[in-house]
Design a protein around this motif. Structure first.
Motif, PDB file in Angstrom:
ATOM      1  N   MET A 213       4.378  -3.397  53.946  1.00 22.63           N
ATOM      2  CA  MET A 213       5.721  -2.919  53.638  1.00 22.63           C
ATOM      3  C   MET A 213       6.663  -4.116  53.591  1.00 22.63           C
ATOM      4  N   ALA A 214       7.709  -4.022  52.761  1.00 23.35           N
ATOM      5  CA  ALA A 214       8.653  -5.129  52.647  1.00 23.35           C
ATOM      6  C   ALA A 214      10.064  -4.599  52.437  1.00 23.35           C
ATOM      7  N   VAL A 215      11.035  -5.415  52.832  1.00 21.23           N
ATOM      8  CA  VAL A 215      12.442  -5.143  52.601  1.00 21.23           C
ATOM      9  C   VAL A 215      12.985  -6.274  51.746  1.00 21.23           C
ATOM     10  N   VAL A 216      13.597  -5.920  50.606  1.00 20.92           N
ATOM     11  CA  VAL A 216      14.193  -6.925  49.732  1.00 20.92           C
ATOM     12  C   VAL A 216      15.683  -6.636  49.612  1.00 20.92           C
ATOM     13  N   ASP A 217      16.483  -7.569  50.114  1.00 15.95           N
ATOM     14  CA  ASP A 217      17.944  -7.454  50.044  1.00 15.95           C
ATOM     15  C   ASP A 217      18.498  -8.869  50.105  1.00 15.95           C
ATOM     16  N   ASP A 218      19.533  -9.153  49.317  1.00 15.63           N
ATOM     17  CA  ASP A 218      20.061 -10.513  49.302  1.00 15.63           C
ATOM     18  C   ASP A 218      21.092 -10.782  50.393  1.00 15.63           C
ATOM     19  N   HIS A 219      21.333  -9.802  51.265  1.00 13.28           N
ATOM     20  CA  HIS A 219      22.198 -10.007  52.422  1.00 13.28           C
ATOM     21  C   HIS A 219      21.324 -10.079  53.675  1.00 13.28           C
ATOM     22  N   VAL A 220      21.356 -11.220  54.349  1.00 13.86           N
ATOM     23  CA  VAL A 220      20.443 -11.464  55.470  1.00 13.86           C
ATOM     24  C   VAL A 220      20.606 -10.426  56.573  1.00 13.86           C
ATOM     25  N   LEU A 221      21.839 -10.131  56.982  1.00 21.47           N
ATOM     26  CA  LEU A 221      22.055  -9.190  58.079  1.00 21.47           C
ATOM     27  C   LEU A 221      21.529  -7.805  57.733  1.00 21.47           C
ATOM     28  N   VAL A 222      21.800  -7.348  56.511  1.00 18.88           N
ATOM     29  CA  VAL A 222      21.311  -6.034  56.081  1.00 18.88           C
ATOM     30  C   VAL A 222      19.785  -6.024  56.058  1.00 18.88           C
TER      31      VAL A 222
END
Length: 202
Positions: free
Chosen positions: A1-10
């Protein structure tokens, strides 16, 4: 599983929630960074800068590989959310939703089910009329003929009007799309918008 978001905290907050559910999860700021991983689920920011790839292409690529895609977004564009649902995402989570709803969405996606919170579903229905332009019969016919491939002269002949009149119809369609916050200047953009709004059947 992975999380892709360009905001580090999110990104790290989402990953922490998923880890608390007992899942191993990696994180990245771009989809390309996780494409080589073996994934069952990807949590993806809808507003991510995808390096030139259309979001529908990303979803199609991942779903063809058997990866469930769960969109996590601030939901600036209900139209885009509907397009992602049509493209086959497993669900959509608003960044204003609760952690409980995020957990429910993850569980549903991993079980092959589509998920959407009742609040989000209601918002999309309300927003659908707001961002769908109201076209006259002539504007609608001109849109269908032009967006599906005919040149303006051919549109005019089919409609029995002067070329200048056919152009006026198309210009009005463009103006109406601009007024609802969805600019559609090119023929391809008009076609995509017409399909999204149910004016054109693929």
């Amino acid at each position: 599983m992975a999380v892709v978001d360009d905001h580090v905290l999110v990104r790290e907050a989402l990953a922490g929630v998923v880890r608390d559910l007992g899942h191993e999860v990696s994180t990245a700021s771009t989809v390309e960074a996780v494409l080589h991983h073996h994934l069952d689920l990807l949590l993806l920011d809808l507003d991510l800068d995808a390096g030139g790839l259309a979001d529908e292409q990303i979803v199609a690529t991942l779903t063809e590989r058997g990866v469930a895609v769960l969109i996590v977004s601030a939901l600036s564009s209900p139209r885009h959310v509907r397009r992602m649902l049509a493209a086959g995402v497993a669900g959509v989570v608003a960044k204003s939703d609760s952690m409980k709803e995020l957990c429910a969405a993850v569980d549903a996606a991993l079980n092959g089910q589509q998920w959407m919170s009742p609040v989000l579903a209601k918002a999309l229905v309300i927003d659908h009329d707001a961002d769908r332009p109201k076209l006259s019969d002539n504007e609608l016919e001109a849109l269908r003929l032009y967006a599906c491939g005919l040149k303006l002269d051919s549109v005019a002949r089919r409609m029995g009007v002067a070329p200048s009149t056919a152009k006026q119809y198309i210009d009005r369609v463009r103006d109406k799309y601009a007024r609802v916050g969805h600019p559609a200047r090119t023929k391809a953009e008009l076609y995509a918008a017409g399909v999204d709004d149910g004016f054109i059947t693929k």
